[in-house]
Write a protein that holds these residues in place. Sequence first.
Motif, PDB file in Angstrom:
ATOM      1  N   ASP A  11       0.823  -1.204   0.000  1.00 32.25           N
ATOM      2  CA  ASP A  11       0.000   0.000   0.000  1.00 32.25           C
ATOM      3  C   ASP A  11       0.862   1.261   0.000  1.00 32.25           C
ATOM      4  O   ASP A  11       2.020   1.246   0.418  1.00 32.25           O
ATOM      5  CB  ASP A  11      -0.904   0.038   1.238  1.00 32.25           C
ATOM      6  N   THR A  12       0.287   2.361  -0.445  1.00 36.58           N
ATOM      7  CA  THR A  12       0.922   3.657  -0.287  1.00 36.58           C
ATOM      8  C   THR A  12       0.916   4.033   1.194  1.00 36.58           C
ATOM      9  O   THR A  12      -0.076   3.819   1.887  1.00 36.58           O
ATOM     10  CB  THR A  12       0.170   4.731  -1.100  1.00 36.58           C
ATOM     11  N   LEU A  13       2.019   4.606   1.662  1.00 32.61           N
ATOM     12  CA  LEU A  13       2.157   4.921   3.076  1.00 32.61           C
ATOM     13  C   LEU A  13       2.383   6.417   3.270  1.00 32.61           C
ATOM     14  O   LEU A  13       3.115   7.050   2.514  1.00 32.61           O
ATOM     15  CB  LEU A  13       3.346   4.159   3.680  1.00 32.61           C
ATOM     16  N   ARG A  14       1.752   6.953   4.294  1.00 27.71           N
ATOM     17  CA  ARG A  14       1.965   8.343   4.682  1.00 27.71           C
ATOM     18  C   ARG A  14       2.203   8.405   6.183  1.00 27.71           C
ATOM     19  O   ARG A  14       1.694   7.566   6.931  1.00 27.71           O
ATOM     20  CB  ARG A  14       0.769   9.218   4.298  1.00 27.71           C
ATOM     21  N   ILE A  15       2.965   9.389   6.629  1.00 24.27           N
ATOM     22  CA  ILE A  15       3.210   9.589   8.049  1.00 24.27           C
ATOM     23  C   ILE A  15       2.652  10.953   8.458  1.00 24.27           C
ATOM     24  O   ILE A  15       2.790  11.935   7.730  1.00 24.27           O
ATOM     25  CB  ILE A  15       4.724   9.500   8.381  1.00 24.27           C
ATOM     26  N   GLU A  16       1.972  10.970   9.604  1.00 25.97           N
ATOM     27  CA  GLU A  16       1.410  12.223  10.095  1.00 25.97           C
ATOM     28  C   GLU A  16       2.517  13.091  10.695  1.00 25.97           C
ATOM     29  O   GLU A  16       3.401  12.592  11.404  1.00 25.97           O
ATOM     30  CB  GLU A  16       0.333  11.947  11.135  1.00 25.97           C
ATOM     31  N   THR A  17       2.457  14.391  10.409  1.00 25.18           N
ATOM     32  CA  THR A  17       3.416  15.357  10.933  1.00 25.18           C
ATOM     33  C   THR A  17       2.642  16.544  11.493  1.00 25.18           C
ATOM     34  O   THR A  17       1.430  16.663  11.264  1.00 25.18           O
ATOM     35  CB  THR A  17       4.363  15.857   9.823  1.00 25.18           C
ATOM     36  N   PRO A  18       3.298  17.442  12.223  1.00 21.61           N
ATOM     37  CA  PRO A  18       2.604  18.637  12.730  1.00 21.61           C
ATOM     38  C   PRO A  18       2.003  19.492  11.621  1.00 21.61           C
ATOM     39  O   PRO A  18       1.056  20.244  11.858  1.00 21.61           O
ATOM     40  CB  PRO A  18       3.719  19.391  13.471  1.00 21.61           C
ATOM     41  N   ASP A  19       2.526  19.340  10.397  1.00 17.59           N
ATOM     42  CA  ASP A  19       2.045  20.154   9.274  1.00 17.59           C
ATOM     43  C   ASP A  19       1.098  19.398   8.342  1.00 17.59           C
ATOM     44  O   ASP A  19       0.812  19.863   7.242  1.00 17.59           O
ATOM     45  CB  ASP A  19       3.239  20.680   8.459  1.00 17.59           C
ATOM     46  N   GLY A  20       0.633  18.244   8.772  1.00 19.09           N
ATOM     47  CA  GLY A  20      -0.253  17.452   7.922  1.00 19.09           C
ATOM     48  C   GLY A  20       0.251  16.029   7.809  1.00 19.09           C
ATOM     49  O   GLY A  20       0.429  15.346   8.813  1.00 19.09           O
ATOM     50  N   SER A  21       0.515  15.584   6.592  1.00 14.92           N
ATOM     51  CA  SER A  21       1.066  14.242   6.389  1.00 14.92           C
ATOM     52  C   SER A  21       2.047  14.272   5.229  1.00 14.92           C
ATOM     53  O   SER A  21       1.969  15.133   4.347  1.00 14.92           O
ATOM     54  CB  SER A  21      -0.039  13.220   6.121  1.00 14.92           C
ATOM     55  N   GLN A  22       2.971  13.297   5.244  1.00 10.90           N
ATOM     56  CA  GLN A  22       3.974  13.220   4.196  1.00 10.90           C
ATOM     57  C   GLN A  22       4.030  11.796   3.649  1.00 10.90           C
ATOM     58  O   GLN A  22       3.879  10.818   4.379  1.00 10.90           O
ATOM     59  CB  GLN A  22       5.356  13.603   4.726  1.00 10.90           C
ATOM     60  N   LEU A  23       4.260  11.716   2.348  1.00  9.03           N
ATOM     61  CA  LEU A  23       4.404  10.421   1.693  1.00  9.03           C
ATOM     62  C   LEU A  23       5.706   9.756   2.133  1.00  9.03           C
ATOM     63  O   LEU A  23       6.733  10.420   2.262  1.00  9.03           O
ATOM     64  CB  LEU A  23       4.404  10.609   0.176  1.00  9.03           C
ATOM     65  N   ILE A  24       5.648   8.445   2.370  1.00 14.35           N
ATOM     66  CA  ILE A  24       6.836   7.656   2.712  1.00 14.35           C
ATOM     67  C   ILE A  24       7.188   6.772   1.522  1.00 14.35           C
ATOM     68  O   ILE A  24       6.300   6.188   0.885  1.00 14.35           O
ATOM     69  CB  ILE A  24       6.580   6.768   3.940  1.00 14.35           C
ATOM     70  N   ASP A  25       8.468   6.651   1.243  1.00 16.12           N
ATOM     71  CA  ASP A  25       8.926   5.746   0.187  1.00 16.12           C
ATOM     72  C   ASP A  25       8.769   4.312   0.679  1.00 16.12           C
ATOM     73  O   ASP A  25       9.547   3.842   1.516  1.00 16.12           O
ATOM     74  CB  ASP A  25      10.386   6.039  -0.157  1.00 16.12           C
ATOM     75  N   ARG A  26       7.759   3.617   0.177  1.00 14.76           N
ATOM     76  CA  ARG A  26       7.489   2.260   0.680  1.00 14.76           C
ATOM     77  C   ARG A  26       8.603   1.275   0.324  1.00 14.76           C
ATOM     78  O   ARG A  26       8.688   0.190   0.906  1.00 14.76           O
ATOM     79  CB  ARG A  26       6.147   1.755   0.170  1.00 14.76           C
ATOM     80  N   GLN A  27       9.463   1.623  -0.629  1.00 14.88           N
ATOM     81  CA  GLN A  27      10.594   0.757  -0.964  1.00 14.88           C
ATOM     82  C   GLN A  27      11.572   0.645   0.206  1.00 14.88           C
ATOM     83  O   GLN A  27      12.360  -0.299   0.276  1.00 14.88           O
ATOM     84  CB  GLN A  27      11.329   1.311  -2.190  1.00 14.88           C
ATOM     85  N   LYS A  28      11.503   1.637   1.116  1.00 13.93           N
ATOM     86  CA  LYS A  28      12.428   1.653   2.254  1.00 13.93           C
ATOM     87  C   LYS A  28      11.764   1.209   3.555  1.00 13.93           C
ATOM     88  O   LYS A  28      12.389   1.284   4.613  1.00 13.93           O
ATOM     89  CB  LYS A  28      13.000   3.058   2.420  1.00 13.93           C
ATOM     90  N   VAL A  29      10.525   0.766   3.475  1.00 12.07           N
ATOM     91  CA  VAL A  29       9.780   0.363   4.669  1.00 12.07           C
ATOM     92  C   VAL A  29       9.573  -1.149   4.653  1.00 12.07           C
ATOM     93  O   VAL A  29       9.352  -1.746   3.594  1.00 12.07           O
ATOM     94  CB  VAL A  29       8.415   1.090   4.724  1.00 12.07           C
ATOM     95  N   ARG A  30       9.645  -1.772   5.819  1.00  9.06           N
ATOM     96  CA  ARG A  30       9.396  -3.199   5.934  1.00  9.06           C
ATOM     97  C   ARG A  30       8.419  -3.473   7.075  1.00  9.06           C
ATOM     98  O   ARG A  30       8.474  -2.818   8.120  1.00  9.06           O
ATOM     99  CB  ARG A  30      10.700  -3.968   6.192  1.00  9.06           C
ATOM    100  N   ILE A  31       7.534  -4.442   6.872  1.00  7.59           N
ATOM    101  CA  ILE A  31       6.594  -4.893   7.899  1.00  7.59           C
ATOM    102  C   ILE A  31       7.229  -6.104   8.586  1.00  7.59           C
ATOM    103  O   ILE A  31       7.550  -7.108   7.926  1.00  7.59           O
ATOM    104  CB  ILE A  31       5.241  -5.262   7.279  1.00  7.59           C
ATOM    105  N   ILE A  32       7.402  -6.003   9.892  1.00 12.73           N
ATOM    106  CA  ILE A  32       8.151  -7.016  10.634  1.00 12.73           C
ATOM    107  C   ILE A  32       7.236  -8.161  11.076  1.00 12.73           C
ATOM    108  O   ILE A  32       6.102  -7.956  11.497  1.00 12.73           O
ATOM    109  CB  ILE A  32       8.834  -6.383  11.860  1.00 12.73           C
ATOM    110  N   GLN A  33       7.774  -9.369  10.971  1.00  7.91           N
ATOM    111  CA  GLN A  33       7.050 -10.576  11.359  1.00  7.91           C
ATOM    112  C   GLN A  33       7.837 -11.339  12.433  1.00  7.91           C
ATOM    113  O   GLN A  33       8.828 -10.845  12.970  1.00  7.91           O
ATOM    114  CB  GLN A  33       6.845 -11.483  10.124  1.00  7.91           C
ATOM    115  N   THR A  34       7.367 -12.511  12.751  1.00  5.85           N
ATOM    116  CA  THR A  34       8.109 -13.468  13.570  1.00  5.85           C
ATOM    117  C   THR A  34       8.108 -14.796  12.799  1.00  5.85           C
ATOM    118  O   THR A  34       7.302 -14.959  11.883  1.00  5.85           O
ATOM    119  CB  THR A  34       7.451 -13.668  14.961  1.00  5.85           C
ATOM    120  N   PRO A  35       9.003 -15.730  13.103  1.00  4.65           N
ATOM    121  CA  PRO A  35       9.842 -15.842  14.290  1.00  4.65           C
ATOM    122  C   PRO A  35      11.109 -14.974  14.217  1.00  4.65           C
ATOM    123  O   PRO A  35      11.838 -15.031  13.239  1.00  4.65           O
ATOM    124  CB  PRO A  35      10.232 -17.325  14.309  1.00  4.65           C
TER     125      PRO A  35
END
Length: 224
Positions: free
Chosen positions: A136-160
């Motif tokens: 999905d497209t990702l955004r992060i909330e900031t004091p000035d609204g929201s900013q787009l995040i480069d999802r290529q640099k984001v990872r969803i962590i799992q286990t084990p």
Amino acid sequence: MKKYAVIVAGGSGLRMGAALPKQFLPLRGKPVLWHSLNTFLQAWPDLEIILVVPTDHLPAGRDIVNTTSDPARIRITVGGETRFHSVKNGLHLISEPGIVFVHDAVRCLITTHLIHRCYEQALEKGNAIPAIQPIDTLRIETPDGSQLIDRQKVRIIQTPQTFYSDIIKKAFEQPYDASFTDEASVVEKMGVVIQLIEGEATNIKITRPLDLLLAEKILEQRML
């Protein structure tokens, strides 16, 4: 080398909206927890499991253990106030050096293939943390609204999340910190570089009723 799996089933599962914690809910005729236990038992014949359950659900935990393929390889202890304390309780039962997997009981679609890959990388690099890239497209909330995040640099962590026993046991000697959301965050605070490994899209965490429906379908497809 010795192999241990600390399977954490200490949550209350409030988001599921059920009377029972989610790890005890039925999935294709067996409790969610049973599926996680059996997959780890199948990974190696010498792997030992330490199951961490809420104090109020110890009898239910024992009943589930007794229905697995090898109950003798599973020990049970009680959970703590937080995930950190629950994992720490489980680690106390590990007395010999080895590789330790820490796994969410409600990630019941874990495969032996992923377990083996985590083991091999942990042997080589000291730890292995499965992770997947978001779609999905990702955004992060900031004091000035929201900013787009480069999802290529984001990872969803799992286990084990997998470590040499001396690394993770030493890390859990640290005082509890609210920033400890998983085992990797605890180990990382000790100065250890975290090593990611490709996870599996089907390694979902049962949190909501929809997740149970998805898990039913995935297990159904695996049996075809």
